[in-house]
Design an enzyme around this catalytic site. Structure first.
Site, mmCIF file in Angstrom:
data_model
loop_
_atom_site.group_PDB
_atom_site.id
_atom_site.type_symbol
_atom_site.label_atom_id
_atom_site.label_comp_id
_atom_site.label_asym_id
_atom_site.label_seq_id
_atom_site.Cartn_x
_atom_site.Cartn_y
_atom_site.Cartn_z
ATOM 1 C CE LYS A 111 -2.698 13.879 9.712
ATOM 2 N NZ LYS A 111 -2.173 12.939 10.699
ATOM 3 C CE LYS A 194 -6.487 20.333 13.688
ATOM 4 N NZ LYS A 194 -6.617 18.887 13.567
ATOM 5 C CE LYS A 197 1.129 17.595 17.980
ATOM 6 N NZ LYS A 197 0.920 16.150 18.116
HETATM 7 P P1 TYM Z 1 -2.980 14.672 18.034
HETATM 8 O O1 TYM Z 1 -1.585 14.260 18.374
HETATM 9 O O2 TYM Z 1 -3.211 15.405 16.763
HETATM 10 O O3 TYM Z 1 -3.563 15.579 19.197
HETATM 11 C C1 TYM Z 1 -3.565 15.164 20.560
HETATM 12 C C2 TYM Z 1 -4.815 15.686 21.229
HETATM 13 O O4 TYM Z 1 -4.883 17.106 21.110
HETATM 14 C C3 TYM Z 1 -6.134 17.488 20.554
HETATM 15 N N1 TYM Z 1 -5.945 18.688 19.713
HETATM 16 C C4 TYM Z 1 -6.675 19.797 19.829
HETATM 17 N N2 TYM Z 1 -7.675 20.136 20.663
HETATM 18 C C5 TYM Z 1 -8.194 21.375 20.538
HETATM 19 N N3 TYM Z 1 -7.762 22.281 19.612
HETATM 20 C C6 TYM Z 1 -6.764 21.986 18.758
HETATM 21 N N4 TYM Z 1 -6.332 22.896 17.869
HETATM 22 C C7 TYM Z 1 -6.172 20.688 18.834
HETATM 23 N N5 TYM Z 1 -5.175 20.067 18.149
HETATM 24 C C8 TYM Z 1 -5.064 18.840 18.701
HETATM 25 C C9 TYM Z 1 -6.584 16.301 19.736
HETATM 26 O O5 TYM Z 1 -7.987 16.296 19.561
HETATM 27 C C10 TYM Z 1 -6.101 15.138 20.588
HETATM 28 O O6 TYM Z 1 -7.039 14.816 21.591
HETATM 29 N N6 TYM Z 1 -5.170 10.498 16.406
HETATM 30 C C11 TYM Z 1 -4.818 11.226 17.598
HETATM 31 C C12 TYM Z 1 -3.958 10.452 18.553
HETATM 32 C C13 TYM Z 1 -4.492 9.111 18.960
HETATM 33 C C14 TYM Z 1 -5.557 8.874 19.853
HETATM 34 C C15 TYM Z 1 -5.671 7.448 19.948
HETATM 35 C C16 TYM Z 1 -6.419 9.681 20.581
HETATM 36 C C17 TYM Z 1 -4.026 7.907 18.546
HETATM 37 N N7 TYM Z 1 -4.722 6.912 19.150
HETATM 38 C C18 TYM Z 1 -6.641 6.859 20.724
HETATM 39 C C19 TYM Z 1 -7.383 9.079 21.367
HETATM 40 C C20 TYM Z 1 -7.493 7.674 21.448
HETATM 41 C C21 TYM Z 1 -4.049 12.471 17.182
HETATM 42 O O7 TYM Z 1 -3.494 12.539 16.126
HETATM 43 O O8 TYM Z 1 -3.978 13.424 18.135
#
Ligand code: TYM
Length: 330
Positions: A111, A194, A197
């Site tokens: 990032k 991957k 968004k």
């Molecule tokens: P975020 O918002 O990027 O994504 C949310 C969830 O979706 C999963 N994900 C995917 N899984 C499979 N293939 C993909 N292409 C894909 N893109 C996203 C992510 O693995 C996630 O589970 N840092 C985290 C949010 C967060 C969090 C937490 C998660 C903040 N605090 C505490 C667990 C526990 C994030 O940015 O997810």
């Protein structure tokens, strides 16, 4: 006691990766665990956000979770900034986290890119806030997609560091749960990237708000190699394997079973079947989500009530941590 915590950022559209990698599993876990599902707006502002867009995206993600089958009466659904304990615990954990651990985080490197010196401190400390999210509720299980694995390992390390520093067993070490056939859904335009968004091409992902015609069109246009047969070879045929993974996750089957079922039909027929399946599974979700988004007051009330319930747990645990650290009680 077993408790599930997971989070999703309110940045851009929810997509099929979020759904298959995380949210679909969150729905099933509700039957077996106490669950908290958090829309992490504090994490969202680690990169620039337009306030109006952030507010709308927070509501949209809440609508997505409810439409996908999260029951906001049994599970706790809330947005992070409404529960002040997340930021307070993050500060305490910052003081237990060696900088060397954060320097290893690949997501920060991706990032921040070349402009590392210009990157915000919040972006750097992002994984500590994530650890605070989980530990604030003493969560034992964290269902996420593959891409969050490194952050969860760090959360375990931070929990261990705190426990050791204070000779306490305050925090359980949270268990990552990376479940299903599609733990890493790839872009529909490039099988080595991957699904995300932030991809500039909308054809790279299926958004949970896409209507039936759009879902079908995106799958039809999904990049694949020219081989007409269905075979599962992730190294050699990453795009084909991704579509098989998606089919398997949507149908609740294994990749082997899907490959066997379509081995005689040919790839074009498989893609048509995948489009039908995706429309069948995601179409109603999108319709429900659009309906809910017409009622922002209802969504705000769900999030307010969720934050109130989350705060009960968070306040108690934060007080315990503050006492361990040596802060005077209010
Ligand atoms: P975020 O918002 O990027 O994504 C949310 C969830 O979706 C999963 N994900 C995917 N899984 C499979 N293939 C993909 N292409 C894909 N893109 C996203 C992510 O693995 C996630 O589970 N840092 C985290 C949010 C967060 C969090 C937490 C998660 C903040 N605090 C505490 C667990 C526990 C994030 O940015 O997810």
């Amino acid at each position: 006691m077993n408790r599930v915590f997971s989070g999703v950022q309110p940045t851009g559209n929810l997509h099929l990766g979020n759904y298959l990698g995380a949210i679909k599993n969150w729905v099933t876990m509700q039957a077996h665990y106490d669950c908290l599902y958090c829309i992490v707006d504090l994490h969202a502002i680690t990169v620039p956000q337009d306030p109006k867009v952030l507010r709308a995206a927070t509501r949209e993600v809440a609508a997505g979770l409810i439409a996908a089958g999260i029951d906001a009466k049994s599970s706790i659904v809330f947005n992070q900034s409404q529960v002040k304990g997340h930021a307070a615990l993050a500060w305490i954990l910052n003081c237990q986290t060696p900088i060397g651990w954060l320097n290893r985080m690949t997501q920060f490197k991706e990032k921040a890119g070349k402009a590392r010196e210009q990157a915000g401190l919040g972006l750097y400390a992002y994984p500590v806030l994530m650890a605070a999210d989980i530990l604030l509720y003493k969560a034992t299980h964290v269902p996420v997609g593959e891409d969050q694995k490194q952050h969860l390992e760090l959360a375990r390390d931070i929990a261990g560091a705190f426990n050791r520093a204070y000779g306490s067993d305050c925090f359980p070490l949270p268990e990552p749960m990376i479940l299903g056939a599609a733990t890493r859904v790839m872009s529909l335009r490039d099988g080595t990237k991957k699904m995300s968004k932030s991809d500039s091409s909308d054809y790279s992902r299926i958004n949970l708000t896409d209507d039936a015609a759009t879902i079908a069109l995106k799958i039809k246009k999904a990049k694949t190699d020219s081989e007409p047969i269905v075979s599962y070879e992730p190294e050699r045929r990453p795009e084909a394997a991704n579509l098989i993974d998606i089919y398997a996750a949507l149908a609740g089957q294994t990749c082997e079973a899907v490959t066997a079922e379509y081995s005689n039909a040919g790839f074009a027929a498989f893609k048509r079947a995948l489009a039908d399946l995706a429309v069948e599974k995601l179409g109603p979700l999108a319709a429900d989500m659009r309906r809910l988004m017409q009622h922002p007051d209802y969504i705000d009330e769900v999030l307010r009530a969720g934050a109130e319930r989350a705060s009960h747990i968070a306040d108690r645990n934060l007080r315990e941590v503050e006492d361990i650290v040596g802060f005077l009680k209010p």
